[in-house]
Motif scaffolding. Sequence first.
Motif, PDB file in Angstrom:
ATOM      1  N   MET A  89       7.403   8.682  -7.082  1.00  0.00           N
ATOM      2  CA  MET A  89       8.145   7.484  -6.856  1.00  0.00           C
ATOM      3  C   MET A  89       7.200   6.246  -7.275  1.00  0.00           C
ATOM      4  O   MET A  89       7.707   5.303  -7.700  1.00  0.00           O
ATOM      5  CB  MET A  89       8.381   7.205  -5.200  1.00  0.00           C
ATOM      6  CG  MET A  89       9.357   8.056  -4.769  1.00  0.00           C
ATOM      7  SD  MET A  89       9.552   7.957  -2.932  1.00  0.00           S
ATOM      8  CE  MET A  89      11.185   7.504  -2.715  1.00  0.00           C
ATOM      9  N   PHE A  90       5.992   6.399  -6.988  1.00  0.00           N
ATOM     10  CA  PHE A  90       5.095   5.257  -7.159  1.00  0.00           C
ATOM     11  C   PHE A  90       4.336   5.169  -8.527  1.00  0.00           C
ATOM     12  O   PHE A  90       3.787   4.306  -9.007  1.00  0.00           O
ATOM     13  CB  PHE A  90       4.149   4.855  -6.032  1.00  0.00           C
ATOM     14  CG  PHE A  90       4.830   4.485  -4.868  1.00  0.00           C
ATOM     15  CD1 PHE A  90       4.883   3.198  -4.700  1.00  0.00           C
ATOM     16  CD2 PHE A  90       5.470   5.337  -3.821  1.00  0.00           C
ATOM     17  CE1 PHE A  90       5.359   2.604  -3.722  1.00  0.00           C
ATOM     18  CE2 PHE A  90       6.064   4.989  -2.712  1.00  0.00           C
ATOM     19  CZ  PHE A  90       6.113   3.589  -2.559  1.00  0.00           C
ATOM     20  N   VAL A 144       0.725  -1.223  -0.007  1.00  0.00           N
ATOM     21  CA  VAL A 144       0.010  -0.225  -0.002  1.00  0.00           C
ATOM     22  C   VAL A 144       1.001   1.252   0.069  1.00  0.00           C
ATOM     23  O   VAL A 144       1.856   1.211   0.666  1.00  0.00           O
ATOM     24  CB  VAL A 144      -0.801  -0.133   1.294  1.00  0.00           C
ATOM     25  CG1 VAL A 144      -1.392   1.426   1.602  1.00  0.00           C
ATOM     26  CG2 VAL A 144      -2.036  -1.114   1.154  1.00  0.00           C
ATOM     27  N   VAL A 145       0.473   2.210  -0.799  1.00  0.00           N
ATOM     28  CA  VAL A 145       1.088   3.483  -0.610  1.00  0.00           C
ATOM     29  C   VAL A 145      -0.250   4.510  -0.249  1.00  0.00           C
ATOM     30  O   VAL A 145      -1.213   4.409  -0.885  1.00  0.00           O
ATOM     31  CB  VAL A 145       2.172   4.000  -1.817  1.00  0.00           C
ATOM     32  CG1 VAL A 145       1.067   3.862  -2.811  1.00  0.00           C
ATOM     33  CG2 VAL A 145       2.648   5.427  -1.662  1.00  0.00           C
ATOM     34  N   ASP A 167       7.114   5.187   7.262  1.00  0.00           N
ATOM     35  CA  ASP A 167       6.294   6.373   7.279  1.00  0.00           C
ATOM     36  C   ASP A 167       7.376   7.297   6.762  1.00  0.00           C
ATOM     37  O   ASP A 167       8.468   7.171   6.916  1.00  0.00           O
ATOM     38  CB  ASP A 167       5.881   6.742   8.942  1.00  0.00           C
ATOM     39  CG  ASP A 167       5.034   7.807   8.936  1.00  0.00           C
ATOM     40  OD1 ASP A 167       4.769   8.417   7.895  1.00  0.00           O
ATOM     41  OD2 ASP A 167       4.243   7.788   9.794  1.00  0.00           O
ATOM     42  N   GLU A 168       6.776   8.679   6.322  1.00  0.00           N
ATOM     43  CA  GLU A 168       7.633   9.584   5.517  1.00  0.00           C
ATOM     44  C   GLU A 168       8.360   9.029   4.551  1.00  0.00           C
ATOM     45  O   GLU A 168       9.730   9.318   4.596  1.00  0.00           O
ATOM     46  CB  GLU A 168       8.302  10.417   6.783  1.00  0.00           C
ATOM     47  CG  GLU A 168       7.232  11.046   7.677  1.00  0.00           C
ATOM     48  CD  GLU A 168       6.213  12.269   7.177  1.00  0.00           C
ATOM     49  OE1 GLU A 168       6.441  12.392   6.053  1.00  0.00           O
ATOM     50  OE2 GLU A 168       5.339  12.797   7.844  1.00  0.00           O
ATOM     51  N   ALA A 209       3.855  -7.898   3.507  1.00  0.00           N
ATOM     52  CA  ALA A 209       3.243  -6.783   3.200  1.00  0.00           C
ATOM     53  C   ALA A 209       4.015  -5.401   3.417  1.00  0.00           C
ATOM     54  O   ALA A 209       4.576  -5.159   4.608  1.00  0.00           O
ATOM     55  CB  ALA A 209       1.693  -6.752   3.610  1.00  0.00           C
ATOM     56  N   TYR A 210       3.879  -4.347   2.626  1.00  0.00           N
ATOM     57  CA  TYR A 210       4.715  -3.236   2.737  1.00  0.00           C
ATOM     58  C   TYR A 210       3.721  -2.036   2.566  1.00  0.00           C
ATOM     59  O   TYR A 210       2.730  -2.004   1.913  1.00  0.00           O
ATOM     60  CB  TYR A 210       5.862  -2.972   1.903  1.00  0.00           C
ATOM     61  CG  TYR A 210       6.826  -3.766   2.235  1.00  0.00           C
ATOM     62  CD1 TYR A 210       8.092  -3.519   2.916  1.00  0.00           C
ATOM     63  CD2 TYR A 210       7.017  -5.230   1.797  1.00  0.00           C
ATOM     64  CE1 TYR A 210       8.961  -4.375   3.253  1.00  0.00           C
ATOM     65  CE2 TYR A 210       8.003  -5.938   1.871  1.00  0.00           C
ATOM     66  CZ  TYR A 210       9.096  -5.570   2.857  1.00  0.00           C
ATOM     67  OH  TYR A 210      10.093  -6.343   2.908  1.00  0.00           O
ATOM     68  N   VAL A 211       3.595  -1.159   3.782  1.00  0.00           N
ATOM     69  CA  VAL A 211       2.901   0.187   3.603  1.00  0.00           C
ATOM     70  C   VAL A 211       3.669   1.380   3.749  1.00  0.00           C
ATOM     71  O   VAL A 211       4.671   1.553   4.639  1.00  0.00           O
ATOM     72  CB  VAL A 211       2.008   0.333   4.777  1.00  0.00           C
ATOM     73  CG1 VAL A 211       1.365   1.764   4.834  1.00  0.00           C
ATOM     74  CG2 VAL A 211       0.714  -0.705   4.898  1.00  0.00           C
ATOM     75  N   PHE A 212       3.736   2.273   2.587  1.00  0.00           N
ATOM     76  CA  PHE A 212       4.667   3.241   2.363  1.00  0.00           C
ATOM     77  C   PHE A 212       3.499   4.617   2.523  1.00  0.00           C
ATOM     78  O   PHE A 212       2.537   4.444   2.233  1.00  0.00           O
ATOM     79  CB  PHE A 212       5.013   3.545   1.135  1.00  0.00           C
ATOM     80  CG  PHE A 212       5.906   2.212   0.729  1.00  0.00           C
ATOM     81  CD1 PHE A 212       7.183   2.022   0.880  1.00  0.00           C
ATOM     82  CD2 PHE A 212       5.372   1.285  -0.255  1.00  0.00           C
ATOM     83  CE1 PHE A 212       7.854   0.845   0.745  1.00  0.00           C
ATOM     84  CE2 PHE A 212       6.269   0.168  -0.341  1.00  0.00           C
ATOM     85  CZ  PHE A 212       7.282  -0.089  -0.104  1.00  0.00           C
TER      86      PHE A 212
END
Length: 374
Positions: free
Chosen positions: A199-200, A36-37, A156-157, A185-188
């Motif tokens: 970036m995304f 997730v971003v 975060d940030e 899973a990653y959250v940015f």
Amino acid sequence: MKNPFRYGSRVSGGAFFDRARIMRDMLGVVDGGNNVVLYGPRRYGKSSLVGEVMARLRAKGWVCAEVNMMDVASLEDFVSQYARVLYREVSPVVGTLRHIAGLFRRVTPKVGVDDEGRPELKFEIASRKAGVAALRDVFELPAKICPAGRTLVVLDEFQEVESLGLGAQFERTMRSVIQNQPDIAYVFLGSKTHMLERMFSSPSRPFYNSAQKFILSRPPEDESRRFVVERFKSVGMTMPDDLAARVVSLAGNVPYYVQAISSWAYNAVAGGRARVVRAADIEEAFQSLYATETILMESVFMAHPESQRLLMRALAKEPTARFDEDYRDRHALPSTSTVNTALRRLIRESVVEAQDGVYTLSDPLLAYHLSTRG
Ligand SMILES: Nc1ncnc2c1ncn2[C@@H]1O[C@H](COP(=O)(O)OP(=O)(O)OP(=O)(O)O)[C@@H](O)[C@H]1O
Ligand SMILES: [Mg+2]
């Protein structure tokens, strides 16, 4: 009685309201092993939301590890913090320091002391040259030591990786490792929307299309009002509905300001004998808050070039859907093309937002500052 309002840092539990839908959607994506971003303007509650997501997952037995890139000073520091936080989160699950040490090639765990003299685990890169390779080591760590399908890593940030001075190397290294981790899973998340979007969403960047995008907007107004009324009620005070609406309106329905104005109003009431909030308490609360934020608002304003400042001031005084000749004359704005360029930049920085097609400043206090000062 304690002040029931919290602002400044992440809130959870009873101090947290709404966000049910986006939380459910984010949980769904993460649960499916996807990334997730999360974007959103400052103070809308991104970190709090992700904190709640982590709390829900932890309750289900997940391992959740988080690093705030704002607290990271260098590549070495990142490697150390990332390893430490992962180790701390999984150490109840997997064994000993020796086990962890065996997983690294270029990072050495050491026991040191923290600022208060307590023992603390540190991770050091064997040599400076090994920096980027050490990054790879720590990025591989979750897949080696964390439970598959039940691990979330939060950064975060995230846009602050750019200030580590590694160019695209950090992104490239991270992406190349984590794309082989379908079970983590990653959250940015972060508040510099334009940097994260680049970036995304730009095809030339390593993280292009690698995460499901979420945008955090303001909560529904009636939820904010209800929250204010209920929190006052929880400490035996009465907040009339129309005054709760006034709080939400002064706050521009931004969660941070809703809590801050309510907090000042609570202090005003708690200082006297009455248990009912009056209109004057709210106006006073708003002025007290504004007094603490004036310098910040002025410096945010002054950090922009002139064409953007003119546009910010115009939008503070009069939000608008169109910048026709009348509007530009009224606010002494430059040509359409200059206004459009300034507008695009301000939107990219989340300073300006289109709400139902009407351009407004995202920050209600900044709007107040600019519409009342000259
Ligand atoms: N869901 C919520 N319920 C109640 N208050 C909230 C909520 N979300 C945010 N807030 C209020 O806003 C403040 C800022 O929240 P948070 O730090 O989560 O925002 P953020 O978007 O991460 O901000 P920043 O961009 O500055 O990092 C909190 O201290 C709290 O007062
Ligand atoms: Mg935050």
